[in-house]
Write a protein that holds these residues in place. Structure first.
Motif, PDB file in Angstrom:
ATOM      1  N   SER A 270       0.830  -1.204   0.000  1.00 35.74           N
ATOM      2  CA  SER A 270       0.000   0.000   0.000  1.00 35.74           C
ATOM      3  C   SER A 270       0.871   1.262   0.000  1.00 35.74           C
ATOM      4  O   SER A 270       0.586   2.249  -0.692  1.00 35.74           O
ATOM      5  CB  SER A 270      -0.912  -0.042   1.233  1.00 35.74           C
ATOM      6  OG  SER A 270      -1.509   1.206   1.439  1.00 35.74           O
ATOM      7  N   TYR A 271       1.941   1.199   0.784  1.00 35.74           N
ATOM      8  CA  TYR A 271       2.881   2.336   0.872  1.00 35.74           C
ATOM      9  C   TYR A 271       3.499   2.634  -0.501  1.00 35.74           C
ATOM     10  O   TYR A 271       3.561   3.792  -0.938  1.00 35.74           O
ATOM     11  CB  TYR A 271       3.940   1.969   1.909  1.00 35.74           C
ATOM     12  CG  TYR A 271       5.158   2.844   1.988  1.00 35.74           C
ATOM     13  CD1 TYR A 271       5.103   4.098   2.586  1.00 35.74           C
ATOM     14  CD2 TYR A 271       6.393   2.393   1.507  1.00 35.74           C
ATOM     15  CE1 TYR A 271       6.248   4.885   2.687  1.00 35.74           C
ATOM     16  CE2 TYR A 271       7.534   3.170   1.609  1.00 35.74           C
ATOM     17  CZ  TYR A 271       7.455   4.424   2.196  1.00 35.74           C
ATOM     18  OH  TYR A 271       8.588   5.197   2.287  1.00 35.74           O
ATOM     19  N   LYS A 278       1.345   9.227  -6.021  1.00 36.69           N
ATOM     20  CA  LYS A 278       1.739  10.637  -5.848  1.00 36.69           C
ATOM     21  C   LYS A 278       2.633  11.111  -6.992  1.00 36.69           C
ATOM     22  O   LYS A 278       2.477  12.218  -7.500  1.00 36.69           O
ATOM     23  CB  LYS A 278       2.491  10.810  -4.517  1.00 36.69           C
ATOM     24  CG  LYS A 278       1.580  11.103  -3.349  1.00 36.69           C
ATOM     25  CD  LYS A 278       2.362  11.333  -2.075  1.00 36.69           C
ATOM     26  CE  LYS A 278       2.825  12.768  -1.914  1.00 36.69           C
ATOM     27  NZ  LYS A 278       3.395  13.023  -0.592  1.00 36.69           N
TER      28      LYS A 278
END
Ligand SMILES: CC(=O)SCCNC(=O)CCNC(=O)[C@H](O)C(C)(C)COP(=O)(O)OP(=O)(O)OC[C@H]1O[C@@H](n2cnc3c(N)ncnc32)[C@H](O)[C@@H]1OP(=O)(O)O
Ligand SMILES: N[C@@H](CCO)C(=O)O
Length: 387
Positions: A270-271, A278
């Protein structure tokens, strides 16, 4: 005193907001490849005031996906907050009461400076026809900006990673214009490991159907090579961090609300998804490839009789630092630099579990290095001068 050329900082129709832009319109920029880049625009930002004798100018050079926004919040024209915000301002290591900071977006970038997304000679985006760039080409463009600003000699040149490569090229290629040098987490030459990681990222971008051979800039929103760029960022981000640090932070933990035993994600997945998402919102895939290729071109010794001979050209004060856990540009690369630069202090180590990104994250330690280097630059200034 030479006046600033009238074009400097002038905003033109089509220039990005939030930055000053300098247009090198007269002649195309000659590149190492033998090609020429016409209509070069350099977007840059400044902090502080230039002293009357112009001796307090410091050039600060960003890494791969950074830009001219050294400090300040995200906002119009600035997709991300300043990358050394904590270090910049009155009384801070990059003391804006004392220094005039100049931060250009690198040639090939996508935040205002000419890059693959910029209009080419036919008015359409350059795309795959954008010429191959080297770190030396980027410095050649920055040299023209320095000339336009009337800065004959920087009090100091600072940079990390790709910024460190450019800082080194300034020192070695233009020692008379480099008053002092701070290099963070960068090597004397890109090695097989770095070029290999970069090749994997480039392959991910080119494998995306949205890449369209690099001719995607006219595609509808959302139809560019975002998946490929995201995959490249995931690969890259792992090289920017250290395995033990990621292990300690995430281990095998499940992302809240998800079950990896049932197709859900681990936190680390997820990170990485988050960092990929982004970047794809703020960066151009063509620029990513152009800048990665420039980093791969980095070799201070090329055409200069080798690395040691090249580094011997710069005899000014220098500080070289690396991050203890950097697996992209390991500490031994900076140790070699510190040993071969005649005016360098012994290698400084940034103690961090965060890997390569330590030069962005460990602001207290980096701040102390900047203060030390700028202290030496101040001692070398020809005469007292206040902005
Ligand atoms: C500060 C800036 O944004 S700089 C912007 C310009 N960038 C540059 O010039 C350089 C590129 N920047 C970078 O490489 C990075 O942004 C760095 C190095 C500055 C990031 O450093 P850190 O803040 O330590 O990043 P870290 O690895 O802790 O990631 C934090 C993010 O991960 C998110 N995150 C953490 N765990 C998870 C998870 N399990 N799932 C999803 N997201 C997660 C956090 O919410 C946070 O999100 P945010 O950045 O949107 O607020
Ligand atoms: N995380 C940084 C490191 C690259 O050296 C960047 O994205 O620019």
């Amino acid at each position: 005193m030479r006046p600033l050329p009238p074009a400097t900082g002038a905003w033109r129709e089509g220039d990005p907001p939030g930055r000053r832009c300098w247009h090198h319109a007269e002649t195309p920029l000659p590149l190492e490849s033998g090609r020429h880049l016409p209509g070069v625009r350099i977007a840059y930002e400044t902090w502080g005031r230039l002293a009357p004798d112009r001796a307090n100018a410091v050039l600060v050079l960003h890494a791969l996906t950074g830009d001219s926004h050294l400090a300040g919040p995200a906002g119009p024209g600035h997709p991300a907050p300043g990358w050394w915000d904590a270090l910049t301002g009155p009384g801070r290591p990059l003391d804006t009461d004392r220094w005039f900071l100049v931060v250009p977006n690198a040639l090939g970038g996508c935040q205002g400076t000419t890059g693959p997304a910029s209009p080419g000679p036919d008015g359409r985006p350059w795309g795959p026809d954008f010429p191959h760039l080297t770190i030396r080409d980027q410095v050649a463009a920055e040299l023209l900006l320095a000339d336009a600003l009337g800065i004959d000699r920087w009090a100091a040149v600072l940079g990390g990673s790709m910024g460190g490569m450019r800082a080194l090229e300034w020192a070695v290629g233009h020692p008379e214009r480099t008053g002092a040098l701070l290099v963070l987490a960068a090597p004397a030459a890109a090695g097989a490991d770095q070029i290999g990681w970069s090749a994997a990222q480039a392959a991910a971008i080119r494998a995306d159907r949205g890449w369209r051979g690099g001719r995607y800039h006219d595609a509808a929103p959302g139809e560019g090579p975002h998946l490929g760029l995201g995959a490249a960022r995931r690969i890259a981000h792992l090289t920017y961090r250290a395995g033990p640090g990621l292990e300690a932070r995430f281990g095998r933990a499940a992302q809240p609300g998800e079950d990896p035993a049932d197709g859900g994600r681990h936190q680390i997945e997820s990170y990485l998804d988050h960092h990929a998402d982004k970047l794809t919102r703020r960066f151009d895939a063509g620029s990513y490839l152009a800048l990665s290729a420039a980093m791969n071109s980095h070799d201070l010794g090329r055409g200069r009789g080798g690395t040691t001979a090249a580094l011997a050209r710069y005899r000014g004060p220098a500080l070289v630092a690396g991050v203890t856990t950097d697996r992209l540009h390991p500490l031994h690369q900076q140790r070699e630099l510190a040993r071969a630069l005649p005016g360098a202090d012994p290698l400084a180590e940034i103690d961090s579990p965060h890997g390569h990104d330590g030069f962005l994250v460990e602001t207290d330690q980096v701040g102390r290095l900047i203060r030390a280097l700028l202290g030496r630059a101040l001692a070398r200034r020809p005469a007292p001068s206040t902005p």
